[in-house]
Design a protein around this motif. Sequence first.
Motif, mmCIF file in Angstrom:
data_model
loop_
_atom_site.group_PDB
_atom_site.id
_atom_site.type_symbol
_atom_site.label_atom_id
_atom_site.label_comp_id
_atom_site.label_asym_id
_atom_site.label_seq_id
_atom_site.Cartn_x
_atom_site.Cartn_y
_atom_site.Cartn_z
ATOM 1 N N ASN A 195 20.253 -70.607 -43.683
ATOM 2 C CA ASN A 195 20.558 -71.999 -43.348
ATOM 3 C C ASN A 195 19.833 -72.476 -42.092
ATOM 4 N N GLY A 196 18.995 -71.608 -41.528
ATOM 5 C CA GLY A 196 18.198 -72.006 -40.375
ATOM 6 C C GLY A 196 18.775 -71.609 -39.032
ATOM 7 N N ASN A 197 19.992 -71.058 -38.979
ATOM 8 C CA ASN A 197 20.573 -70.608 -37.716
ATOM 9 C C ASN A 197 19.806 -69.392 -37.185
ATOM 10 N N GLU A 198 19.803 -69.241 -35.868
ATOM 11 C CA GLU A 198 19.096 -68.130 -35.238
ATOM 12 C C GLU A 198 20.040 -67.338 -34.349
ATOM 13 N N TYR A 199 19.894 -66.016 -34.359
ATOM 14 C CA TYR A 199 20.689 -65.165 -33.473
ATOM 15 C C TYR A 199 19.796 -64.088 -32.879
ATOM 16 N N THR A 200 19.911 -63.927 -31.561
ATOM 17 C CA THR A 200 19.178 -62.887 -30.852
ATOM 18 C C THR A 200 20.172 -62.091 -30.022
ATOM 19 N N GLY A 201 20.267 -60.780 -30.289
ATOM 20 C CA GLY A 201 21.206 -59.990 -29.512
ATOM 21 C C GLY A 201 21.627 -58.714 -30.196
ATOM 22 N N GLU A 202 22.825 -58.253 -29.856
ATOM 23 C CA GLU A 202 23.325 -56.963 -30.319
ATOM 24 C C GLU A 202 24.129 -57.106 -31.611
ATOM 25 N N TRP A 203 24.111 -56.022 -32.405
ATOM 26 C CA TRP A 203 24.803 -55.981 -33.693
ATOM 27 C C TRP A 203 25.613 -54.686 -33.803
ATOM 28 N N LEU A 204 26.597 -54.701 -34.680
ATOM 29 C CA LEU A 204 27.338 -53.495 -35.050
ATOM 30 C C LEU A 204 27.846 -53.678 -36.472
ATOM 31 N N ASP A 205 27.455 -52.769 -37.351
ATOM 32 C CA ASP A 205 27.876 -52.844 -38.754
ATOM 33 C C ASP A 205 27.582 -54.211 -39.373
ATOM 34 N N ASN A 206 26.373 -54.685 -39.144
ATOM 35 C CA ASN A 206 25.918 -55.956 -39.723
ATOM 36 C C ASN A 206 26.641 -57.172 -39.163
ATOM 37 N N LYS A 207 27.310 -57.011 -38.027
ATOM 38 C CA LYS A 207 28.007 -58.138 -37.415
ATOM 39 C C LYS A 207 27.552 -58.295 -35.973
ATOM 40 N N LYS A 208 27.524 -59.540 -35.516
ATOM 41 C CA LYS A 208 27.166 -59.810 -34.125
ATOM 42 C C LYS A 208 28.224 -59.168 -33.236
ATOM 43 N N HIS A 209 27.773 -58.326 -32.329
ATOM 44 C CA HIS A 209 28.734 -57.554 -31.539
ATOM 45 C C HIS A 209 28.063 -57.142 -30.230
ATOM 46 N N GLY A 210 28.627 -57.621 -29.115
ATOM 47 C CA GLY A 210 28.038 -57.354 -27.810
ATOM 48 C C GLY A 210 27.522 -58.641 -27.193
#
Length: 238
Positions: free
Chosen positions: A34-49
């Motif tokens: 959908n065009g959203n962007e995320y830069t950072g840490e992950w855990l088990d395919n989820k944004k985490h950290g």
Amino acid sequence: MPHVKPAKKVQPLWKEWDYKAQKKGIHHTVYDVNGNEYTGEWLDNKKHGKGTQKWKKNNSLYDGDWKFGQRNGFGTLSSPAEGGGTYKRIYSGGWKNDKRHGYGTNFYTAEEYYEGEWYCNKRSGWGRMYYADGSIYEGEWYDDKRSGQGMLRLATENRYEGSWKFGKKNGPGKFFYLDKGQMYEGVWVDDIPKCGEVTDFGREGAPDPTIYPIPEIKLMDAKAVLGEAEQIFLNDQE
């Protein structure tokens, strides 16, 4: 007798591929369909950290803590400023389950902002609200409304101290008319003073005092008469 090591159990290849495909640790920018962007840490395919999310729909930006795919911890939400190129803060503070929670500051406009406690995306607890007209409310909140004990100080320095309910003056409270040198103390119902007593208060130093002082009440037991009348309105609010 020779020692024979047990044969190592071989995992199916799909498990290895699935493990490698999962997002974990620090990643470069990941783009959603959908065009959203995320830069950072992950855990088990989820944004985490720690991470930064940018939404394509309104170009808003969140930078802060994540937990299992939701904003949790401390973070700042910003939106594009007029003219583009820069961002203005909308909210900075605590988050829980993707909602404002804990202590934080929310900017409604350049002149109006709230700093204080939040619960589930609503102002609840203690907080201070600055309004565009120069007035300031400091006190208790519930369900995003002024509720409990609080003080509203107007730009004229006149102020109200007392009870609030549903965002309005309700219950016992005092209003200080510092410009006139008077004070009203009594019961309020939906921002309207219903029953109380007006007395002179700092009249000598008031910038625009009344022409005459308030005359003395001649009732035999004025306090009892006033108390009985106030109780009628207080009973209606229970």
